[in-house]
Structures are given as structure tokens and as C-alpha cells.
Scaffold this motif. Structure first.
Motif, PDB file in Angstrom:
ATOM      1  N   ASN A  58       0.768  -1.438  -0.092  1.00 48.53           N
ATOM      2  CA  ASN A  58      -0.143  -0.028   0.142  1.00 48.53           C
ATOM      3  C   ASN A  58       0.855   1.256  -0.034  1.00 48.53           C
ATOM      4  O   ASN A  58       0.515   2.069  -0.809  1.00 48.53           O
ATOM      5  CB  ASN A  58      -0.810   0.078   1.243  1.00 48.53           C
ATOM      6  N   PHE A  59       1.955   1.369   0.826  1.00 51.03           N
ATOM      7  CA  PHE A  59       2.466   2.715   1.079  1.00 51.03           C
ATOM      8  C   PHE A  59       3.764   2.358   0.599  1.00 51.03           C
ATOM      9  O   PHE A  59       4.480   3.606   0.366  1.00 51.03           O
ATOM     10  CB  PHE A  59       2.288   3.015   2.683  1.00 51.03           C
ATOM     11  N   ASN A 129      -4.060   7.196  11.739  1.00 53.37           N
ATOM     12  CA  ASN A 129      -3.323   5.954  11.023  1.00 53.37           C
ATOM     13  C   ASN A 129      -4.167   4.796  10.564  1.00 53.37           C
ATOM     14  O   ASN A 129      -3.711   4.142   9.708  1.00 53.37           O
ATOM     15  CB  ASN A 129      -2.153   5.502  12.049  1.00 53.37           C
ATOM     16  N   ALA A 132      -5.748   5.556   7.414  1.00 56.22           N
ATOM     17  CA  ALA A 132      -4.882   6.398   6.383  1.00 56.22           C
ATOM     18  C   ALA A 132      -5.088   5.803   4.813  1.00 56.22           C
ATOM     19  O   ALA A 132      -5.099   4.416   4.723  1.00 56.22           O
ATOM     20  CB  ALA A 132      -3.406   6.237   6.572  1.00 56.22           C
ATOM     21  N   VAL A 133      -5.278   6.476   3.966  1.00 55.45           N
ATOM     22  CA  VAL A 133      -5.509   6.019   2.462  1.00 55.45           C
ATOM     23  C   VAL A 133      -4.254   6.416   1.710  1.00 55.45           C
ATOM     24  O   VAL A 133      -4.060   6.059   0.509  1.00 55.45           O
ATOM     25  CB  VAL A 133      -6.681   6.643   1.941  1.00 55.45           C
ATOM     26  N   ASN A 134      -3.087   7.301   2.270  1.00 56.93           N
ATOM     27  CA  ASN A 134      -2.131   7.779   1.764  1.00 56.93           C
ATOM     28  C   ASN A 134      -1.028   8.079   2.530  1.00 56.93           C
ATOM     29  O   ASN A 134      -1.236   8.032   3.783  1.00 56.93           O
ATOM     30  CB  ASN A 134      -2.297   8.985   0.585  1.00 56.93           C
ATOM     31  N   LEU A 135       0.220   8.108   2.178  1.00 53.81           N
ATOM     32  CA  LEU A 135       1.458   8.335   2.921  1.00 53.81           C
ATOM     33  C   LEU A 135       0.961   9.443   3.631  1.00 53.81           C
ATOM     34  O   LEU A 135       1.791   9.628   4.768  1.00 53.81           O
ATOM     35  CB  LEU A 135       2.539   8.214   1.945  1.00 53.81           C
ATOM     36  N   SER A 136       0.592  10.643   3.225  1.00 51.17           N
ATOM     37  CA  SER A 136       0.800  12.031   4.113  1.00 51.17           C
ATOM     38  C   SER A 136      -0.212  11.639   5.412  1.00 51.17           C
ATOM     39  O   SER A 136       0.112  12.134   6.393  1.00 51.17           O
ATOM     40  CB  SER A 136      -0.047  12.985   3.365  1.00 51.17           C
ATOM     41  N   MET A 137      -1.265  10.903   5.092  1.00 53.62           N
ATOM     42  CA  MET A 137      -2.313  10.596   6.400  1.00 53.62           C
ATOM     43  C   MET A 137      -1.471   9.873   7.354  1.00 53.62           C
ATOM     44  O   MET A 137      -1.457  10.068   8.524  1.00 53.62           O
ATOM     45  CB  MET A 137      -3.408   9.964   6.020  1.00 53.62           C
ATOM     46  N   TRP A 200      -6.117  -6.153   5.287  1.00 54.91           N
ATOM     47  CA  TRP A 200      -6.101  -4.773   6.229  1.00 54.91           C
ATOM     48  C   TRP A 200      -5.767  -5.009   7.553  1.00 54.91           C
ATOM     49  O   TRP A 200      -6.089  -4.086   8.480  1.00 54.91           O
ATOM     50  CB  TRP A 200      -7.378  -4.226   5.940  1.00 54.91           C
ATOM     51  N   ARG A 203      -4.363  -2.294   9.600  1.00 56.59           N
ATOM     52  CA  ARG A 203      -5.180  -1.007  10.322  1.00 56.59           C
ATOM     53  C   ARG A 203      -5.668  -1.184  11.506  1.00 56.59           C
ATOM     54  O   ARG A 203      -5.696  -0.285  12.485  1.00 56.59           O
ATOM     55  CB  ARG A 203      -6.308  -1.040   9.227  1.00 56.59           C
TER      56      ARG A 203
END
Ligand code: BGC
Length: 516
Positions: A58-59, A129, A132-137, A200, A203
């Protein structure tokens, strides 16, 4: 003589202190110590999550790709990726900066508000966290977690050291470290379970960080402030009433007078960070910097963060590596109990010194086994793999009754009230800085030094043990507001710390403390 710098009560009038360990103080300390859970949970969760394929895909897709393409002689380099380590490390930079904000809040508004704020920030970070759906989040979440850790680690050790009666200060303070170790092992176990929840599970791992944060926040709502902080901020009556309550007696005159005297000095100091640079605070300042620096140079986090990755790198399968991390985590918890039961009886120095020998020898042995039996074309045989895990456990246990708990206890108990909060934030920030440096460089060091990394840390353990032998005075059973006497009696530091307490001499001639 260096080793003789051990005194039971550090002079002063500790003998006049009365009071016992009350149930109230124990409960307050358990609640406050839960602040260590958030820190530990994060240490334990990050390593596992960053070795989960779904999370990497994902990341950090490049790590996943790279990992699958390696040949055997690149074993030690499997996970070496800067973006991945930035994920782990961003929290530490944020905690480093936050600890200075915490210093201000802790001194001006009290220890409790910092604990509450730390819990809240960690809670929000955990939610971000998990979602999170992207690295920034992901990184933003980690920054908030870092603020939580910065505030928690700044305020909780101080809180515990101030609430505790001098005779039990070590044991009560170490409940913070116990909470850290529980957080680590629980997180390891959670990772063990969530690694199988595809795609997931990560998560759940990251989101469950909200549980200890909630505990810390809700528990914090019920905590009393410390008497030291109440008195420092002018609430003398409340402070005395609380002191009577936590000591379980009305005869608290000597301790109360020391607190009032300490708070008068504290209030004369406008800028604690300037004051801390004065010569009379030199020994404390040096220790506030060196102790967390040394704690990280033991190499413990090479194991704590990266245990699953490390075990995978040296040839364990996916589940076996998480499983081994759970074992080392459990050893960490149990061995912390050893220090709780001995630190106020045997003292801090003996724990540091015994553990120094044990850590040094175990690291050398790990280095030799890996050097001889692993890497290149060689596979680590089952027998040697088990041996490595056992020796790692021997190493972890000695850390757990020495540099782990004492790395937080000693800095929190050596400063006078006026610089205590500033001193603790220096300790937190140095700790975070070197946790960051190790987290950031360990995978690269493992890749380049290979087994030599263990010998590198062993050399540092030798250096720090010598430092303790010569320069760390014994602080067991010394009342926190009388700690100044310890420096005045130490073979080396007495040349630096003035023999007479100038503030006290001017303001309260009747209670000048005598050096022996
Ligand atoms: C240290 C952490 C470490 C932990 C291990 C703490 O005292 O500050 O860096 O991961 O102990 O138990």
C-alpha cells in the motif's frame, strides 16, 4: 574512590520524613504509568507492521518489490529503505520537539495537563493512522502520536518520582517502564494475530493504539496533581493536604518544608533552560544528556523495532520471526519486575553495572555466532537460530532491569524542582533523537556492518558501564528535594557543585541542609 559514591539517604534531613506507601499513591502511580503504554505500543507495533506485505504494498511498494528480488548474499539488506525508516522515525522527531512544549506546560500548569494532552494527541494520531489512505495521512498520524509520546514521556516520569515516597521512588517510577514493556509485547501479539487478517490487518494494529491512549486520557482525568507542582504554583494548603493524604499521616512537616523551600527557589528562576546551564546544575545536565544517549546506544531498539525484520533477515520464516519477537517482548516485561523489586534495596548502580557485563557478553556472542554461521551462502541452522534467540533474550533481560527503567528513573530524580521539568524534556529529546538515529540507520548499518553491528553496540556498553562506575552517584532512598547533597558528596562532582545552597541560605536560614 569512584565506586564508593553510594549513600543511603544523601545527608540532609531525610530521616525526618514520615509516611508510608499508601493505596492512594499506588493507584495514582498505576494510572499515570499507563502513559508508558502508548510509547511501548508504538515501539512494538511499528516493526511488525513494516514487515507486513499488505502494508508495504500500500505505502512502500518499492520495498516489497526489492525484498522479493534479493539474492542470498544480500540477506542483511532486505529491508533497507529510507522511506520505510522515515515512517518509523517521524514519530521520534515529533516527540523530540513536543517535549519542549511539554516542559512549559508541565511547569506552568502542572504534570496532569501534560498527561491529558499527551493521551488526546495519541488518540487522534491512532485514528488517522488506522484510516490512512495515503502516505501523508500516515505520516501526519505519526506526528500526532509523537506529540503524545513527547508529552507523556516528559510528564509521567516526573509525576511518578514526585508522588512516590523516597524509599519507594525507584519501584513506583519503574511502573512507567513496566507499562512500556507491556505495551511492546501486547503490540507484538496483536501483530502476530493481525498479520493473518489480509489485506487490512495493519489497520487494526495501528488503530488499536487508541486503546492505551484512551486509558491514559480517561485515567488522567482522575489523577491528582503532584504536591510539588501544587506548591510550586502557589497552592500551599492544597499541596499540604495532598501530601498528608498520599503519605497517610499528618506529620509531613519536614517534607512539606523542603517542598516549600524548593518552590521558593523554583519561583526565583524565570528561565529554567538558562538556569540549567549554570555550573551548579552541570552534573545533572550532563547526566540528563548522557543517560538517554547511552540508553539508545545499548542497541536495544535495533531489537525492539526490528525484531521481526531482524529475525526474518537472519533466516526465520514470517510467523517464526513474529513469534520470536513475542518471546523477547515477554522476557522484557518479566525482567523489568526484577528492577522493581531491587532498585530501592540494592540501588541503581549495581543494576547498571551487573547488566553492563551481561549485555556486553551477550552482544559479543551474538556477533560471533552470526559472523561465523550466517550470511553469504550460509544458512543459519535451526540449532544456532534458537541459540541466537536465547542470547538475545539474555541481552534483553539485562537491559530490562537496567538501562530501560533507569534511563527514565535517574534523570527524573536528579534535578532540583526549578529545573526538573526542563531537565526531563532534555532527556526526552536526547532519547528521541538517538532513537531516531538508530531507527533511521539500523537497517543500513545491518546491511553494511552485518554481524559487526552487535560488536559496535557491545563497545558502547563497555563505555557506558565505565561512565556509570566513575560518575553516577547512588540516588536510592534520597528524598527528591534533597538530591543536591548527593553531588556535594561525590568524589568528582563535589568540585563543581557549590557546597552551600546559596538560595536557601539567603531565604530560609533555618533550613540550610548540611553536607556530610
Ligand atoms: C526505551 C525504549 C525501548 C524500551 C524497551 C525504553 O526505556 O526508552 O527506547 O524501546 O525501553 O523496553
Amino acid at each position: 574512590m569512584a565506586g564508593s559514591a553510594s549513600f543511603s539517604v544523601g545527608g540532609g534531613r531525610a530521616d525526618l520524613y514520615e509516611g508510608r506507601m499508601t493505596l492512594f499513591v499506588v493507584l495514582a502511580c498505576i494510572v499515570a504509568a499507563s502513559g508508558g503504554l502508548i510509547f511501548g505500543y508504538d515501539i512494538g507495533i511499528s516493526g511488525g507492521v513494516t514487515s507486513m506485505d499488505d502494508f508495504l504494498e500500500n505505502f512502500f511498494p518499492t520495498v516489497e518489490h526489492h525484498k522479493n528480488q534479493l539474492t542470498r548474499n544480500q540477506d542483511y539488506c532486505k529491508y533497507n529503505n529510507q522511506a520505510l525508516t522515515t515512517f518509523t522515525s517521524s514519530l521520534y522527531i515529533s516527540a523530540l520537539i513536543a517535549s519542549f512544549g511539554a516542559s512549559f506546560v508541565t511547569r506552568r500548569y502542572g504534570r496532569r495537563p501534560s498527561i491529558l494532552f499527551g493521551g488526546l494527541s495519541f488518540l487522534v494520531g491512532a485514528a488517522l493512522n488506522a484510516a490512512a489512505v495515503n502516505l501523508s495521512m500516515l505520516i501526519l498520524g505519526r506526528i500526532l502520536l509523537g506529540v503524545g509520546v513527547g508529552f507523556g514521556n516528559q510528564a509521567v516520569p516526573l509525576y511518578l518520582s514526585e508522588m512516590a515516597p523516597a524509599k519507594f521512588r525507584g519501584a513506583l517510577n519503574i511502573m512507567f517502564q513496566l507499562a512500556i514493556t507491556i505495551g511492546i509485547v501486547v503490540a507484538n501479539m496483536i501483530n502476530y494475530g493481525t498479520a493473518t487478517v489480509r489485506p487490512w490487518g495493519w489497520r487494526i494494529s495501528l488503530g488499536l493504539a487508541g486503546v492505551p491512549a484512551l486509558l491514559m486520557f480517561v485515567g488522567g482525568l482522575f489523577l491528582p496533581e503532584t504536591p510539588n507542582s501544587l506548591i510550586e504554583r502557589g497552592n500551599l494548603d492544597k499541596g499540604r493536604a495532598l501530601l498528608e493524604k498520599i503519605r497517610g499521616t499528618k506529620t509531613v512537616d519536614a517534607e512539606f518544608e523542603d517542598l516549600v523551600q524548593a518552590s521558593e527557589k523554583a519561583n526565583a528562576v524565570k528561565y529554567p533552560f538558562r538556569n540549567i546551564l549554570e555550573k551548579r546544575n552541570r552534573p545533572q545536565l550532563i547526566l540528563a544528556i548522557l543517560i538517554p544517549f547511552f540508553q539508545q546506544l545499548t542497541g536495544i531498539n535495533a531489537i525492539m523495532f526490528y525484531a521481526p525484520v531482524l529475525f526474518k533477515s537472519i533466516g526465520f520464516g514470517g510467523n517464526a520471526s513474529l513469534y520470536s519477537a513475542v518471546i523477547t517482548g515477554a522476557v522484557n516485561v518479566v525482567a523489568t519486575l526484577v528492577s522493581i523489586f531491587t532498585v530501592d534495596k540494592w540501588g541503581r548502580r549495581i543494576l547498571f553495572l551487573e547488566a553492563g557485563v551481561q549485555m556486553f557478553l551477550s552482544q559479543v556472542v551474538i556477533g560471533i555466532i552470526l559472523g561465523e554461521k550466517f550470511g553469504g551462502a550460509k544458512e543459519l541452522s535451526k540449532g544456532f537460530a534458537v541459540l541466537v534467540v536465547i542470547v538475545i533474550c539474555i541481552y534483553v533481560s539485562s537491559f530490562a532491569w537496567s538501562w530501560g527503567p533507569l534511563g527514565w528513573l535517574v534523570p527524573s530524580e536528579i534535578f532540583p524542582l526549578e529545573t526538573r521539568s526542563a531537565g526531563q524534556s532534555i532527556t526526552v529529546s536526547v532519547n528521541m533523537l538517538f532513537t531516531f538515529v538508530i531507527a533511521q540507520s539500523f537497517l543500513a548499518m545491518l546491511c553494511h556492518f552485518q554481524y559487526g553491528i552487535f560488536l559496535f553496540f557491545a563497545a558502547w556498553v563497555a563505555v557506558m558501564s565505565l561512565f556509570v562506575y566513575f560518575f553516577l552517584p547512588e540516588t536510592k532512598n534520597v528524598p527528591i528535594e534533597e538530591m543536591i547533597n548527593v553531588w556535594r558528596q561525590h568524589w568528582f562532582w563535589k568540585q563543581i557543585v557549590p557546597a552551600v545552597d546559596t538560595y536557601a541560605a539567603v531565604q530560609r536560614p533555618s533550613v540550610v541542609v548540611h553536607s556530610q
